[in-house]
Design a protein around this motif. Structure first.
Motif, PDB file in Angstrom:
ATOM      1  N   PRO A 126      14.480   8.707   3.474  1.00  0.00           N
ATOM      2  CA  PRO A 126      13.125   9.190   3.132  1.00  0.00           C
ATOM      3  C   PRO A 126      12.233   8.061   2.636  1.00  0.00           C
ATOM      4  O   PRO A 126      12.715   6.997   2.259  1.00  0.00           O
ATOM      5  CB  PRO A 126      13.397  10.215   2.028  1.00  0.00           C
ATOM      6  N   GLY A 127      10.925   8.321   2.647  1.00  0.00           N
ATOM      7  CA  GLY A 127       9.963   7.315   2.207  1.00  0.00           C
ATOM      8  C   GLY A 127       9.948   7.137   0.704  1.00  0.00           C
ATOM      9  O   GLY A 127      10.689   7.797  -0.040  1.00  0.00           O
ATOM     10  N   GLU A 131      16.297   4.601  -2.930  1.00  0.00           N
ATOM     11  CA  GLU A 131      17.448   3.693  -3.064  1.00  0.00           C
ATOM     12  C   GLU A 131      17.512   3.036  -4.434  1.00  0.00           C
ATOM     13  O   GLU A 131      18.582   2.559  -4.849  1.00  0.00           O
ATOM     14  CB  GLU A 131      17.380   2.601  -1.989  1.00  0.00           C
ATOM     15  N   PHE A 132      16.361   2.970  -5.127  1.00  0.00           N
ATOM     16  CA  PHE A 132      16.296   2.248  -6.397  1.00  0.00           C
ATOM     17  C   PHE A 132      16.147   3.190  -7.589  1.00  0.00           C
ATOM     18  O   PHE A 132      15.651   2.811  -8.651  1.00  0.00           O
ATOM     19  CB  PHE A 132      15.142   1.246  -6.353  1.00  0.00           C
ATOM     20  N   HIS A 169       0.868  -1.176   0.000  1.00  0.00           N
ATOM     21  CA  HIS A 169       0.000   0.000   0.000  1.00  0.00           C
ATOM     22  C   HIS A 169       0.906   1.228   0.000  1.00  0.00           C
ATOM     23  O   HIS A 169       2.001   1.203   0.566  1.00  0.00           O
ATOM     24  CB  HIS A 169      -0.898  -0.008   1.241  1.00  0.00           C
ATOM     25  N   THR A 170       0.445   2.312  -0.629  1.00  0.00           N
ATOM     26  CA  THR A 170       1.284   3.508  -0.687  1.00  0.00           C
ATOM     27  C   THR A 170       1.594   4.044   0.716  1.00  0.00           C
ATOM     28  O   THR A 170       2.655   4.622   0.941  1.00  0.00           O
ATOM     29  CB  THR A 170       0.616   4.602  -1.525  1.00  0.00           C
ATOM     30  N   PHE A 171       0.669   3.824   1.672  1.00  0.00           N
ATOM     31  CA  PHE A 171       0.946   4.273   3.041  1.00  0.00           C
ATOM     32  C   PHE A 171       2.184   3.582   3.592  1.00  0.00           C
ATOM     33  O   PHE A 171       3.013   4.216   4.259  1.00  0.00           O
ATOM     34  CB  PHE A 171      -0.251   4.003   3.958  1.00  0.00           C
ATOM     35  N   VAL A 172       2.319   2.275   3.349  1.00  0.00           N
ATOM     36  CA  VAL A 172       3.489   1.534   3.830  1.00  0.00           C
ATOM     37  C   VAL A 172       4.758   2.119   3.210  1.00  0.00           C
ATOM     38  O   VAL A 172       5.772   2.308   3.884  1.00  0.00           O
ATOM     39  CB  VAL A 172       3.370   0.036   3.504  1.00  0.00           C
ATOM     40  N   GLY A 173       4.686   2.434   1.920  1.00  0.00           N
ATOM     41  CA  GLY A 173       5.833   3.032   1.245  1.00  0.00           C
ATOM     42  C   GLY A 173       6.231   4.359   1.845  1.00  0.00           C
ATOM     43  O   GLY A 173       7.417   4.650   2.036  1.00  0.00           O
TER      44      GLY A 173
END
Length: 356
Positions: free
Chosen positions: A244-245, A288-289, A234-238
């Motif tokens: 940073p998120g 990071e990616f 879910h985008t919230f988890v991200g």
């Protein structure tokens, strides 16, 4: 120790809930395995403590059942559930010695004094409290008192689950790290089922084998720390995990291609179906990616922050900010640049939820 199940559980503090916002806990099906180390992670007000109180029996859910080892305990009072709970602020008997504080739960259950002494000294040794056993608890520091609370939770060998409700909030940062490491060590030694409630991702990810992420009264993902970081469901988890998120950007899908503007940044299964033209499609990728490259999404560099071993570079693509982590010493373009996404870690989200 016990396997704990929550089946079709919902809870509302409103007498007659009529809409989604009336539910403090939304529909929930979760199971904790016997002997596991779990964390309930989420911001304040997301329902973590409500869920903990339902497991402990301090609250009866509005709907659904709670089971311990398959036995329905929904209506069973807390004193019959064989649980131990450690709260945010240390709960100790100041007039008692450290020894008597640790012995209290055992003496209260009629355990023989010889067994009490052996168990108290074992737990005191685990928590580095042996040198203070004869001191009154009133004279200890906040972390010393919280160690007593932890010890009282661990001293009984018959507990089904030990629950920690943000137990390190009042502890200074260095001692937090020490106590968190000690808790992890204790879990490995004792083997009890432990559930740790926190809003701090560092505490959750370093303590737990499995993390339950909550958002607005719902469980949005259950997984290992690696799952939550690399594959947020879910985008919230991200957003919530990582610092940073995750970058979450408006995107589109053309066949199997995942696009930001006119640039392909990943692929999606050909079997993926988008049900409505109004579906909100977003692309998620962690800083990071992402890397600067000769081909990719055109951006402008707007800010560079030094974070020690790496630089956090903020770039702008149309109305979206894209953050990139650049190792220390590597050059950063001054203005115009292009970004390439690692397609293996680039995900598509439809209405907030990940699709394959």
């Amino acid at each position: 120790m016990a396997r704990i199940g929550l089946h079709n559980v919902r809870h509302s503090y409103v007498s007659a809930p009529a809409e989604d916002a009336d539910w403090a806990l939304k529909h929930m099906d979760v199971e904790w395995q016997d002997g596991g180390a779990y964390a309930l992670l989420g911001p304040s007000g997301c329902g973590k403590t409500t869920l903990l109180n339902i497991i402990s029996g301090l609250l009866t859910p509005s709907q659904g059942t709670v089971t311990f080892d398959g036995v329905n305990v929904t209506a069973t009072p807390p004193d019959q559930r064989n649980i131990a709970q450690v709260f945010q602020f240390p709960v100790v008997y100041d007039t008692m010695t450290v020894y008597d504080n640790l012995a209290f739960p055992l003496r209260n259950r009629g355990v023989k004094e010889g067994s009490v002494d052996a168990r108290v000294r074992e737990i005191a040794g685990m928590l580095d409290l042996h040198a203070t056993l004869d001191e009154r608890a009133a004279g200890l520091t906040a972390d010393g008192k919280q160690k007593i609370s932890l010890g009282r939770g661990l001293v009984r060998s018959d507990v089904n689950v030990i629950m920690f409700d943000e137990p390190l909030t009042v502890i200074d940062p260095h001692l937090k790290w020490v106590l968190r490491s000690k808790l992890k060590e204790l879990h490995q030694r004792v083997g009890a089922t432990m559930i740790y409630v926190t809003h701090d991702q560092t505490e959750a990810l370093t303590f737990a084998d499995q993390v339950v992420v909550m958002h607005e009264g719902a469980v949005v993902q259950v997984g290992t720390p690696v799952d939550l970081f690399e594959r947020p469901q879910h985008t919230f988890v991200g957003h919530f995990i990582g610092s940073p998120g995750m970058n979450v950007l408006p995107g589109q899908v053309d066949g199997t291609k995942v696009l930001i503007g006119d640039t392909a940044v990943g692929k999606i299964s050909k079997d993926t179906v988008f049900s409505e033209s109004s579906d909100k499609i977003e692309i998620g990728v962690r800083p990071e990616f992402v890397k600067f490259a000769s081909k990719g999404v055109p951006v402008q560099v707007t800010k560079v922050s030094d974070a020690g071993r790496f630089q956090i570079v903020e770039t702008r693509h149309e109305d979206s900010t894209i953050r990139v982590l650049v190792p220390e010493g590597k050059p950063v373009p001054s203005e115009d640049a292009k970004l390439a996404f690692n397609s293996a870690y680039t995900q598509v989200y439809v209405n907030g939820w990940a699709v394959s």
